[in-house]
Structure formats: structure tokens, C-alpha cells
Design a protein around this motif. Structure first.
Motif, PDB file in Angstrom:
ATOM      1  N   TYR A   1      51.308  61.652  70.117  1.00 44.44           N
ATOM      2  CA  TYR A   1      52.589  62.328  69.890  1.00 44.44           C
ATOM      3  C   TYR A   1      52.613  63.729  70.500  1.00 44.44           C
TER       4      TYR A   1
ATOM      5  N   GLU B   1      56.334  65.267  63.679  1.00 38.85           N
ATOM      6  CA  GLU B   1      55.525  64.186  63.108  1.00 38.85           C
ATOM      7  C   GLU B   1      54.701  64.641  61.911  1.00 38.85           C
TER       8      GLU B   1
ATOM      9  N   TYR C   1      52.561  61.879  57.054  1.00 47.32           N
ATOM     10  CA  TYR C   1      51.381  62.288  57.825  1.00 47.32           C
ATOM     11  C   TYR C   1      50.459  63.160  56.970  1.00 47.32           C
TER      12      TYR C   1
END
Length: 135
Positions: A41, A107, A112
């Protein structure tokens, strides 16, 4: 390879904090653009995002009395093996990106964070984010 959720940086044990610095150095250098499932990412964004993240890591290192090469504070620096970024390559940070008011990378959201905490727990590291930061 992993960039820990940004809110964990002040709580990371010494080994993980210093490892995070090494990871940032590697990604800023020859590792830029080399895929790995846990950091892919990062490459969707300008390298400037990684620089900002790395600054958070180095700030925490400084708070704990650790030193790092001052060259890493230069946003264009990529290590001794790589040419510096140009202005065009570095790009800019989009502060209007979703979640940017809290984190650099969108993200780095609750899911996460939970994943990172679980990963640390699997390593025998239990972080209590309600307690004071790691000295």
C-alpha cells in the motif's frame, strides 16, 4: 516487513522501534517499489508519505535518546546507494485524503491497528495503549 500502525509508534518496544527505522530506511532506498504483501500500500502514494511516517519514527527515537544519521531528516535523501528524489518524484502529501487528519496512510485504520496489536501479541508483546508511552 511491516509499517506498524502510526498510533503504536510511541508504545513500541526498543527492538520494534529500531526495526521500524531500519524498515523505513530500506523502503526509502533500494526497497522503494519492491513489493511485499504487508507494505504494498505504501507504493500507492508519494514517497513523501513514507518520509512523514519515518519522521514520526525518528522523533520517537529522539525522545528515547536514540540517534540516527541526520541525513535521514532530509526528505530527498534515499541512503548512500540511491540518488536523491527530485521534487517531481517526491510529490506532495494530500492532507484532504480520507483519514489523513489522524494518520498519514489511510490504510492505518482500526482494522489495521487490531491486526498490528495481534501480530505483536503473537510475538509475546502486549501493549496497553491506555498506559504511558515506552520510555
Amino acid at each position: 516487513m511491516r509499517l506498524w500502525h502510526e498510533t503504536l509508534i510511541p508504545y513500541l518496544p526498543r527492538q520494534q522501534l529500531l526495526g521500524q527505522h531500519r524498515e523505513c530506511c530500506a523502503l526509502r532506498g533500494k526497497g522503494w517499489g519492491k513489493g511485499h504483501s504487508t507494505v504494498n500500500y505504501v507504493f500507492k502514494y508519494s514517497p513523501y508519505y513514507l518520509y512523514l511516517y519515518h519522521m514520526k519514527v525518528m522523533e520517537e527515537m529522539r525522545n528515547r535518546g536514540y540517534n540516527c544519521d541526520p541525513l535521514w531528516y532530509d526528505m530527498f535523501y534515499r541512503g548512500k546507494q540511491c540518488n536523491p528524489y527530485s521534487n517531481d518524484q517526491l510529490g506532495v502529501f494530500n492532507s484532504s485524503a480520507p483519514g489523513s487528519e489522524l494518520t498519514i496512510y489511510p490504510e492505518h485504520e482500526q482494522t489495521y491497528l487490531d491486526e498490528c496489536l495481534s501480530n505483536l501479541k503473537d510475538k509475546g508483546i502486549q501493549l496497553n495503549l491506555n498506559k504511558t508511552k515506552t520510555p
